[in-house]
Motif scaffolding. Structure first.
Motif, PDB file in Angstrom:
ATOM      1  N   SER A 162     -56.734 -13.415 -44.660  1.00 39.13           N
ATOM      2  CA  SER A 162     -56.094 -12.280 -45.325  1.00 39.13           C
ATOM      3  C   SER A 162     -54.801 -11.950 -44.595  1.00 39.13           C
ATOM      4  O   SER A 162     -54.629 -12.310 -43.424  1.00 39.13           O
ATOM      5  CB  SER A 162     -57.020 -11.064 -45.331  1.00 39.13           C
ATOM      6  N   ASN A 204     -54.901 -11.533 -51.246  1.00 36.03           N
ATOM      7  CA  ASN A 204     -53.890 -11.942 -52.226  1.00 36.03           C
ATOM      8  C   ASN A 204     -52.717 -12.629 -51.518  1.00 36.03           C
ATOM      9  O   ASN A 204     -51.637 -12.073 -51.362  1.00 36.03           O
ATOM     10  CB  ASN A 204     -53.409 -10.736 -53.023  1.00 36.03           C
ATOM     11  N   ASN A 208     -54.394 -18.657 -51.264  1.00 32.59           N
ATOM     12  CA  ASN A 208     -55.588 -18.242 -52.002  1.00 32.59           C
ATOM     13  C   ASN A 208     -55.324 -18.177 -53.501  1.00 32.59           C
ATOM     14  O   ASN A 208     -56.200 -18.507 -54.315  1.00 32.59           O
ATOM     15  CB  ASN A 208     -56.068 -16.881 -51.494  1.00 32.59           C
ATOM     16  N   ARG A 209     -54.126 -17.743 -53.888  1.00 27.91           N
ATOM     17  CA  ARG A 209     -53.796 -17.721 -55.314  1.00 27.91           C
ATOM     18  C   ARG A 209     -53.775 -19.130 -55.901  1.00 27.91           C
ATOM     19  O   ARG A 209     -54.241 -19.372 -57.020  1.00 27.91           O
ATOM     20  CB  ARG A 209     -52.432 -17.043 -55.533  1.00 27.91           C
ATOM     21  N   VAL A 241     -59.163 -12.323 -55.901  1.00 28.52           N
ATOM     22  CA  VAL A 241     -57.886 -13.029 -55.747  1.00 28.52           C
ATOM     23  C   VAL A 241     -57.318 -13.327 -57.131  1.00 28.52           C
ATOM     24  O   VAL A 241     -58.001 -13.930 -57.961  1.00 28.52           O
ATOM     25  CB  VAL A 241     -58.061 -14.335 -54.950  1.00 28.52           C
TER      26      VAL A 241
END
Length: 454
Positions: A162, A204, A208-209, A241
């Protein structure tokens, strides 16, 4: 899904049911055939000849391998043509012939996967047992998706990263930093809300996206039950996400370094699934797991990876060396000469520099009258390499795939020399590369001869 080998024929059967007439001939519905013709037209505009017209309703695949998915849901898998297809036996041997054909299909698919690993410089997978063999038997697209999901599972075990992100919002309470100028200029009816900026610790992030986007794509296109189940399980764990709206902008934001070390194994798979790292990704009006690769590039990448493992102690090996030109025109260098593999000797008293060039073409060592199948252009190209890069003072090695008709080194070709080059030994060697045993046959003989000459 239908499987076909390179140079195979695709025929329009005029029905809604596709079927295979062998590994080198398949019949497809009219809708699929029309899509392939449209794809061929698009590719020609970009300088790639994927198909050749064989008749009114027939096309022939060129030297491209990979997978093509059509909008109507059909998938065509194109594999290398490396193993000879056995002749069908008479007298109740059809089942044996079918089994032999299936075995060849598995071997050709395994070869393609092995060469793709070299092209993308992927580490060797640590797989064992029957489950690994089942994955190798998957179609190419399903194999790619299964490898991505494995890397995804491993990442979740290690933990997602994160990052702190700056958020600007209007709230009924103070948190973080108050934007005083904006607060003083806002209307009276909004005085009860505070324009604030603060940081949140969020999943986000760009990596991860992109992973979430790849999972969404796999859930949509996979035909394998295990892949679909695993992709949905992982997607649920990434529910907070969002998807990437512009992957091409998110990939440059994919950070590297110690904090993101656990993301490195999945990055290349994410690029492959989303079509960001393919030599020839199909662009059209549909989006699927459609990937095509020029076979000569795959062969070149695989030979390079193998010779780097075995001969890096004695040579500095460089791919596509490009500092020589054929001529000058109007004060500028023209016609760049780019040999596939350049060997620069680390110890010039023991070894000489040499050039290796790969050709994906089947030769016949017993057909000397037809020059074994070697083209004029290949030899003329080698002469230019020898003159410009080696000054006619080092061996040139032409590498072709090993086959039943080409399984040993050909007698050397001696280049004709100018009078000033007397005393030099510009030879061209034509060697087979064994794709099953990962061995360049006859190359050690050239190295030992090189040591003896010096």
């Amino acid at each position: 899904m239908l499987s076909l080998r390179e140079y195979g024929v695709i025929e329009d059967n005029g029905t809604n049911q596709p079927y295979a007439m062998g590994l080198d001939h398949i019949c497809v519905p009219t809708s699929v055939f029309d899509c392939l013709c449209e794809l061929s037209s698009q590719a020609k505009k970009n300088g790639a000849a994927i198909f050749e017209l064989e008749g009114r309703r027939k096309i022939k695949v060129d030297n491209y391998v990979g997978i093509i998915q059509t909008p109507c849901g059909h998938t065509i898998e194109i594999l290398p043509k490396h193993i000879e297809l056995p002749a069908q036996q008479e007298g109740g041997k059809n089942q044996d012939h079918k089994k032999e054909t299936e075995d060849i299909l598995k071997k050709e698919r395994a070869l393609l996967i092995k060469m793709m690993r070299a092209l993308w410089k992927l580490p060797s997978p640590r797989e064992a047992g029957s489950a690994a063999l089942d994955k190798l038997n998957l179609p190419l697209s399903e194999w790619v998706m299964s490898r991505f999901l494995e890397a995804c599972n491993l990442l979740l075990q290690r933990g997602l990263r994160s990052e702190y992100q700056r958020v600007t919002e209007h709230n009924a309470y103070l948190k973080g930093k108050l934007n005083i100028q904006r607060y003083l200029t806002q209307s009276v009816i909004e005085q009860h809300r505070f324009p604030i900026e603060h940081n949140i610790f969020s999943l986000n992030t760009a990596p991860n996206r992109l992973i979430k986007t790849a999972l969404e794509k796999i859930c949509k296109f996979t035909q394998d039950n295990d892949n679909w189940r695993l992709a949905n399980e992982i997607r649920q764990k990434l529910s907070e996400v969002p998807k990437s709206t512009l992957p091409r902008l998110d990939f440059p934001q994919w950070k590297s370094g110690r904090l993101y070390a656990q993301y490195e194994p999945i990055k290349v798979w994410c690029e492959i699934v989303l079509g960001e790292q393919t030599p020839s990704a199909l662009q059209g009006q549909w989006y699927g797991m459609s990937l095509l690769f020029p076979m000569e590039k795959l062969f070149e990448a695989y030979v390079l990876s193998e010779v780097e493992k075995k001969y890096s102690d004695h040579y500095r090996i460089q791919r596509q060396k490009s500092n020589k030109y054929l001529c000058r025109h109007n004060g500028k260098d023209r016609f760049n000469l780019r040999p596939d593999i350049y060997f620069e000797a680390k110890n010039k008293t023991i070894h000489r520099n040499m050039i290796l060039d790969t050709k994906w073409k089947l030769l016949d060592q017993n057909n000397e009258d037809q020059r074994y199948g070697i083209s004029d252009g290949d030899m003329q190209q080698m002469f230019a390499y020898s003159y410009m890069y080696l000054e006619h003072d080092g061996p040139i090695v032409l590498i072709y795939p090993k086959s039943s008709k080409f399984n040993k080194a050909l007698p050397e070709f001696q280049l004709n020399k100018h009078e000033r080059d007397q005393g030099k030994n510009p030879n061209i060697w034509v060697l087979p590369f064994d794709l099953d045993k990962d061995k360049l046959i006859g190359f050690d003989m050239i190295m030992n001869q090189d040591i003896g000459d010096s």
